[in-house]
Motif scaffolding. Structure first.
Motif, short mmCIF file in Angstrom:
data_model
loop_
_atom_site.label_atom_id
_atom_site.label_comp_id
_atom_site.label_asym_id
_atom_site.label_seq_id
_atom_site.Cartn_x
_atom_site.Cartn_y
_atom_site.Cartn_z
N THR A 244 0.81 -1.22 0.00
CA THR A 244 0.00 0.00 0.00
C THR A 244 0.85 1.27 0.00
O THR A 244 0.33 2.35 -0.25
N ASP A 245 2.13 1.14 0.29
CA ASP A 245 3.04 2.29 0.24
C ASP A 245 3.55 2.38 -1.20
O ASP A 245 4.61 1.88 -1.53
N LEU A 246 2.73 3.00 -2.04
CA LEU A 246 2.95 2.94 -3.48
C LEU A 246 3.79 4.08 -4.03
O LEU A 246 3.67 5.22 -3.59
N VAL A 247 4.59 3.73 -5.01
CA VAL A 247 5.30 4.71 -5.82
C VAL A 247 4.51 4.78 -7.11
O VAL A 247 4.26 3.75 -7.75
N THR A 248 4.09 5.97 -7.51
CA THR A 248 3.30 6.13 -8.72
C THR A 248 3.89 7.26 -9.57
O THR A 248 4.74 8.02 -9.10
N ALA A 249 3.41 7.33 -10.78
CA ALA A 249 3.79 8.43 -11.68
C ALA A 249 2.54 8.92 -12.39
O ALA A 249 1.52 8.24 -12.42
N GLN A 250 2.65 10.10 -12.96
CA GLN A 250 1.55 10.65 -13.75
C GLN A 250 1.86 10.43 -15.23
O GLN A 250 3.03 10.25 -15.61
N PRO A 251 0.83 10.43 -16.06
CA PRO A 251 1.03 10.10 -17.48
C PRO A 251 1.94 11.06 -18.24
O PRO A 251 2.54 10.68 -19.25
N ASP A 252 2.09 12.29 -17.75
CA ASP A 252 2.95 13.24 -18.46
C ASP A 252 4.42 13.14 -18.03
O ASP A 252 5.26 13.87 -18.54
N ALA B 270 12.30 8.59 -18.83
CA ALA B 270 13.52 8.70 -18.02
C ALA B 270 13.17 8.88 -16.54
O ALA B 270 13.79 8.26 -15.67
N GLU B 271 12.18 9.72 -16.26
CA GLU B 271 11.76 9.93 -14.86
C GLU B 271 11.17 8.64 -14.27
O GLU B 271 11.48 8.28 -13.12
N ALA B 272 10.36 7.96 -15.07
CA ALA B 272 9.76 6.70 -14.60
C ALA B 272 10.84 5.65 -14.34
O ALA B 272 10.80 4.95 -13.33
N ARG B 273 11.79 5.55 -15.24
CA ARG B 273 12.88 4.58 -15.08
C ARG B 273 13.68 4.88 -13.81
O ARG B 273 14.02 3.98 -13.05
N MET C 56 11.71 3.76 -10.79
CA MET C 56 11.73 2.30 -10.67
C MET C 56 13.07 1.81 -10.14
O MET C 56 13.12 0.90 -9.31
N GLN C 57 14.15 2.41 -10.59
CA GLN C 57 15.48 2.03 -10.13
C GLN C 57 15.68 2.40 -8.66
O GLN C 57 16.17 1.59 -7.87
N GLU C 58 15.31 3.62 -8.30
CA GLU C 58 15.50 4.09 -6.92
C GLU C 58 14.71 3.27 -5.91
O GLU C 58 15.18 3.03 -4.80
N HIS C 59 13.52 2.85 -6.30
CA HIS C 59 12.65 2.12 -5.37
C HIS C 59 12.69 0.61 -5.58
O HIS C 59 11.97 -0.12 -4.90
N ARG C 60 13.52 0.19 -6.53
CA ARG C 60 13.70 -1.23 -6.82
C ARG C 60 12.37 -1.94 -7.07
O ARG C 60 12.04 -2.92 -6.44
#
Length: 150
Positions: free
Chosen positions: A10-18, A22-25, A28-32
């Motif tokens: 439930t402690d989620l890492v999310t992103a917005q569609p815009d 590179a930011e998403a990657r 994902m890397q930082e939070h494994r």
């Protein structure tokens, strides 16, 4: 009966569609993590970006620098998956595990009324399996190698 509510993250890492690829990657890397839920400005679940999606969208280094697409120029909304099966928090563990296995997917977003509540992954089910194995080991008689007869 155990349900997804008991094992989902439930402690989620999310992103917005815009966001950029590179930011998403980087997130994902930082939070494994291998699965990045995409939410809109209202916090509603609208898509999913997986590690496989990131790799598939990344341009080849075989192209020349001038022809190469850069991850900072690609938006998440252009590569995210939008047709995703979701489940509610009360879904049973067995059915969810069977779904993951049958469809060869690595996660199930847990959604209620459009809101992302959590995510359950194949890794969560490995944790369940470990707990079950430990419980089984504790309930089995211990063989100590000694003969109890005298």
């Amino acid at each position: 009966m155990l349900n997804l509510n008991s094992i989902m993250t439930t402690d989620l890492v999310t992103a917005q569609p815009d966001a950029t690829l590179a930011e998403a990657r980087t997130l994902m890397q930082e939070h494994r993590i291998r699965h990045l839920p995409i939410v809109d400005g209202d916090g509603d679940f609208i898509g999913l970006l997986t590690q496989t999606d990131v790799l598939a969208a990344t341009d080849s280094f075989l192209r020349s620098e001038e022809q190469r697409l850069h991850a900072s120029d690609i938006r998440v909304e252009d590569v995210m998956i939008t047709r995703i099966v979701t489940v509610g928090p009360g879904a049973g563990l067995r059915k969810a595990a069977l779904f993951l296995e049958e469809h060869k997917v690595g996660c199930l977003p847990v959604v209620e009324d459009g809101r992302l509540l959590g995510i359950v992954t194949d890794t969560d089910f490995v944790g369940v399996a470990i707990n079950l194995l430990e419980t089984l080991e504790e309930s089995e008689p211990v063989e100590n190698g000694f003969d109890d007869e005298e």
